[in-house]
Write a protein that holds these residues in place. Structure first.
Motif, short mmCIF file in Angstrom:
data_model
loop_
_atom_site.label_atom_id
_atom_site.label_comp_id
_atom_site.label_asym_id
_atom_site.label_seq_id
_atom_site.Cartn_x
_atom_site.Cartn_y
_atom_site.Cartn_z
N ALA A 108 5.91 0.95 26.13
CA ALA A 108 6.09 1.87 27.46
C ALA A 108 6.87 0.70 28.39
O ALA A 108 7.76 1.06 29.29
CB ALA A 108 4.97 2.40 27.86
N TYR A 109 6.24 -0.47 28.61
CA TYR A 109 6.71 -1.21 29.64
C TYR A 109 8.11 -1.71 29.38
O TYR A 109 9.11 -1.74 30.37
CB TYR A 109 5.69 -2.47 29.68
CG TYR A 109 6.36 -3.77 30.38
CD1 TYR A 109 5.86 -3.87 31.81
CD2 TYR A 109 6.93 -4.96 29.88
CE1 TYR A 109 6.35 -5.05 32.48
CE2 TYR A 109 7.37 -5.88 30.58
CZ TYR A 109 7.07 -6.02 31.69
OH TYR A 109 7.47 -7.27 32.64
N ALA A 110 8.35 -2.10 28.16
CA ALA A 110 9.75 -2.64 27.58
C ALA A 110 10.73 -1.31 28.03
O ALA A 110 11.89 -1.87 28.64
CB ALA A 110 10.02 -2.97 26.36
N PHE A 111 10.52 -0.22 27.68
CA PHE A 111 11.47 0.84 27.82
C PHE A 111 11.74 1.09 29.69
O PHE A 111 12.74 1.34 29.96
CB PHE A 111 11.16 2.23 27.33
CG PHE A 111 11.42 2.08 25.68
CD1 PHE A 111 12.72 1.63 25.08
CD2 PHE A 111 10.73 2.61 24.97
CE1 PHE A 111 12.98 1.55 24.11
CE2 PHE A 111 10.71 2.68 23.41
CZ PHE A 111 11.98 2.13 23.01
N GLU A 112 10.65 0.92 30.20
CA GLU A 112 10.86 1.08 31.73
C GLU A 112 11.36 -0.11 32.53
O GLU A 112 12.48 0.20 33.41
CB GLU A 112 9.43 1.13 32.37
CG GLU A 112 9.19 1.48 33.61
CD GLU A 112 8.26 1.29 34.28
OE1 GLU A 112 7.87 0.87 35.63
OE2 GLU A 112 7.16 1.92 33.68
N LYS A 113 11.35 -1.62 31.95
CA LYS A 113 11.73 -2.58 32.63
C LYS A 113 12.74 -3.31 32.03
O LYS A 113 13.57 -4.05 32.78
CB LYS A 113 10.39 -3.42 32.57
CG LYS A 113 9.17 -3.04 33.29
CD LYS A 113 9.56 -2.97 34.73
CE LYS A 113 8.14 -2.77 35.59
NZ LYS A 113 8.30 -2.47 36.94
N LEU A 114 13.22 -3.07 30.90
CA LEU A 114 14.19 -3.87 30.14
C LEU A 114 15.49 -2.67 29.80
O LEU A 114 15.20 -1.67 29.56
CB LEU A 114 13.87 -4.46 28.88
CG LEU A 114 12.89 -5.57 28.62
CD1 LEU A 114 12.23 -5.91 27.51
CD2 LEU A 114 12.99 -6.60 29.79
N ASP A 115 16.46 -3.26 29.70
CA ASP A 115 17.82 -2.46 29.61
C ASP A 115 18.05 -2.35 28.04
O ASP A 115 18.83 -2.77 27.31
CB ASP A 115 19.01 -3.04 30.11
CG ASP A 115 20.14 -2.31 30.14
OD1 ASP A 115 20.16 -1.17 29.98
OD2 ASP A 115 21.43 -2.91 30.23
N ILE A 116 17.06 -1.57 27.37
CA ILE A 116 17.12 -1.50 25.98
C ILE A 116 16.87 0.19 25.75
O ILE A 116 16.43 0.72 26.32
CB ILE A 116 16.03 -2.20 25.15
CG1 ILE A 116 14.62 -1.97 25.69
CG2 ILE A 116 16.34 -3.75 25.34
CD1 ILE A 116 13.72 -2.55 24.79
N ILE A 117 17.53 0.42 24.43
CA ILE A 117 17.18 1.77 23.94
C ILE A 117 16.50 1.77 22.69
O ILE A 117 16.11 2.79 22.13
CB ILE A 117 18.57 2.48 23.79
CG1 ILE A 117 19.28 1.63 22.86
CG2 ILE A 117 19.21 2.72 25.25
CD1 ILE A 117 20.80 2.47 22.58
#
Length: 175
Positions: free
Chosen positions: A116-125
Motif C-alpha cells: 500500500a505504501y509503495a503504490f501511494e508513494k512510488l511512481d509504480i504500477i
C-alpha cells in the motif's frame, strides 16, 4: 522520525544505527537465507549487518528498504527494488522474518502495508515477487496478501547448487 508503518504488534520503519545487533541475531539462520538471493549473506556476520545498516540508515524518502521491528529490535526486513528501462514502473519485492516468528501472520501483514505504501508513494504500477519452488510458505504469504501467481519460470534459479523453478507473483496498482 521518518516513515513508520504500524502493524499488529510490530512496526515497519527505516534502518537506524544500532539495528545491526538484532539484525545479525535474527538474520543469521540458514533456514532464512535458504530461499533468498545469494546477496543475503550466510552466515550473517556482524560485519554484514553493520554494512547493511551503514548503507541504509539515511535513506531518502520515500523509503525502499525497511526494518521490521518489535520493541525497536529488528526481527525481519522487507524492501522494494525498482526496476529500470522498460520495467521502470515495476518494483521487485523481497522480505524475510526471524524463524521464531514464522506462522504468526507478521510477514503477510508487512507485505500488505509495504505494498500500500509503495503504490501511494512510488511512481509504480506493479509490484512483483519471485519465490523459489521449495518455499511454499512464502507463496502462501503472497497469496494471503492478495498477490496473484502469474506463472512459473522453470529452472530459473540455482540456490546452494540446486536448480529450482521461480514462482512469479504480482500485484497491480488499482485505478
Amino acid at each position: 522520525m521518518g516513515t513508520e508503518l504500524k502493524g499488529n504488534g510490530f512496526v515497519i520503519r527505516g534502518w537506524k544505527k544500532g539495528d545491526q545487533i538484532s539484525l545479525q541475531k535474527h538474520a543469521d539462520n540458514p533456514k532464512i537465507s535458504m530461499y533468498l538471493l545469494d546477496r543475503f549473506p550466510s552466515p550473517y556476520t556482524m560485519e554484514a549487518a553493520s554494512w547493511w545498516v551503514d548503507r541504509l540508515f539515511d535513506q531518502p524518502e520515500p523509503l525502499l528498504n525497511f526494518a521490521i521491528t518489535i520493541g525497536d529490535k529488528v526481527i525481519g526486513g522487507i524492501g522494494l527494488e525498482p526496476r529500470e528501462d522498460v520495467y521502470r514502473k515495476t518494483a521487485l519485492l523481497g522480505y524475510w522474518l526471524s524463524e521464531e516468528l514464522w506462522g504468526k501472520g507478521i510477514i503477510t501483514e508487512a507485505v500488505k502495508l509495504v505494498t500500500a505504501y509503495a503504490f501511494e508513494k512510488l511512481d509504480i504500477i506493479r509490484i512483483q515477487a519471485g519465490v523459489l519452488s521449495k518455499n511454499p510458505a512464502s507463496m502462501r504469504v503472497l497469496e494471503k496478501a492478495e498477490y496473484v501467481k502469474e506463472g512459473i519460470s522453470r529452472n530459473a534459479v540455482i540456490k546452494n547448487g540446486e536448480v529450482m523453478d521461480e514462482h512469479v507473483y504480482a500485484m497491480l496498482k488499482k485505478g
